[in-house]
Design a protein around this motif. Structure first.
Motif, PDB file in Angstrom:
ATOM      1  N   LEU A  47      -5.819   0.056   5.581  1.00  0.00           N
ATOM      2  CA  LEU A  47      -4.488   0.523   5.190  1.00  0.00           C
ATOM      3  C   LEU A  47      -4.560   1.649   4.170  1.00  0.00           C
ATOM      4  N   ILE A  48      -5.418   1.480   3.178  1.00  0.00           N
ATOM      5  CA  ILE A  48      -5.548   2.497   2.131  1.00  0.00           C
ATOM      6  C   ILE A  48      -5.990   3.830   2.724  1.00  0.00           C
ATOM      7  N   GLU A  49      -6.986   3.799   3.585  1.00  0.00           N
ATOM      8  CA  GLU A  49      -7.476   5.033   4.194  1.00  0.00           C
ATOM      9  C   GLU A  49      -6.438   5.665   5.117  1.00  0.00           C
ATOM     10  N   VAL A  67       0.832  -1.203   0.000  1.00  0.00           N
ATOM     11  CA  VAL A  67       0.000   0.000   0.000  1.00  0.00           C
ATOM     12  C   VAL A  67       0.871   1.259   0.000  1.00  0.00           C
ATOM     13  N   LEU A  68       1.961   1.246   0.731  1.00  0.00           N
ATOM     14  CA  LEU A  68       2.855   2.404   0.752  1.00  0.00           C
ATOM     15  C   LEU A  68       3.455   2.669  -0.624  1.00  0.00           C
ATOM     16  N   VAL A  69       3.916   1.629  -1.280  1.00  0.00           N
ATOM     17  CA  VAL A  69       4.525   1.792  -2.601  1.00  0.00           C
ATOM     18  C   VAL A  69       3.516   2.349  -3.595  1.00  0.00           C
ATOM     19  N   LEU A  70       2.284   1.825  -3.558  1.00  0.00           N
ATOM     20  CA  LEU A  70       1.288   2.232  -4.538  1.00  0.00           C
ATOM     21  C   LEU A  70       0.657   3.589  -4.223  1.00  0.00           C
ATOM     22  N   ARG A  71       1.040   4.174  -3.122  1.00  0.00           N
ATOM     23  CA  ARG A  71       0.660   5.577  -2.912  1.00  0.00           C
ATOM     24  C   ARG A  71       1.384   6.466  -3.918  1.00  0.00           C
TER      25      ARG A  71
END
Length: 222
Positions: free
Chosen positions: A129-131, A14-18
């Protein structure tokens, strides 16, 4: 050990795809593999990433109006919509869901199709995680790029080219509403040739787009 590893891997994803635009989603990969397994070697997923700034402002607005009008207020789960759907379904009316845009991003980007409780558990985790790790604007941008608008057609740019022969930046509000209108069943409905249901739904979406504040509504995500 395995739960710790899963937490580390999922948080890293999730961090990378931010910051990194995904080359595909798990749903896209599953659709492509399914076609090949069925002997359709000519099938190819249509997908072409476009940043939100390169889409017509009406596109993300139509998605919010159609799918998640409380997107700006909730933190991944719209509990009022969930309760409304529960009451509606308990009365034996047509089944309706209450998935937010954040939940749909979690499901389409990271998980597999299906309705098992295991998958729903993973969906809830990724939604949290996304939020927590992405701004709302990134969530909306991701959804506009990975939502399926037709059989194997993913994202606003591929949909705009496939159905209207133009780039997503040139879509009209009516065309954006028609694309959003097919989302409940993109393999059944066609945005380029809307039947009565899609036409009615797209008209309702356009009214909701005006109701939430028009394109100016998107400024709250800047």
């Amino acid at each position: 050990m395995l739960p710790v590893l899963f937490v580390l891997v999922s948080v890293s994803q999730v961090l990378v795809l931010r910051f990194v635009d995904p080359p595909f989603s798990t749903v896209m990969a599953g659709r492509q593999l399914s076609a090949w397994a069925g002997g359709d070697w000519k099938f190819g997923v249509a997908y072409d990433w476009r940043d939100l700034e390169r889409m017509a402002p009406s596109m993300p607005l139509a998605l919010i109006a159609a799918e998640d009008q409380n997107f700006a207020e909730h933190y991944g789960f719209d509990f009022k919509a969930i309760e409304k759907a529960r009451r509606n379904n308990a009365r034996g009316r047509k089944l309706r869901g209450a998935s937010t845009i954040s939940q749909q991003v979690a499901k389409n980007l990271f998980l597999w199709s299906g309705r098992s409780w295991v998958r729903k558990g993973f969906e809830a985790w990724y939604t949290v995680l996304i939020e927590a790790l992405w701004p709302k604007r990134r969530i909306l941008e991701m959804y506009a790029n990975i939502a399926e608008f037709g059989d194997g057609i993913y994202g606003a740019q591929a949909a705009a080219r496939s159905f209207f022969r133009k780039d997503a930046a040139r879509l009209t509000p009516a065309e954006c509403a028609r694309l959003a209108a097919v989302l409940p069943s993109p393999k059944r409905y066609n945005a380029a040739h809307p039947g009565p249901y899609v036409q009615r739904r797209s008209n309702a979406i356009q009214r909701q787009m005006r109701y939430v504040g028009g394109a100016g509504y998107l400024k709250r995500f800047d």
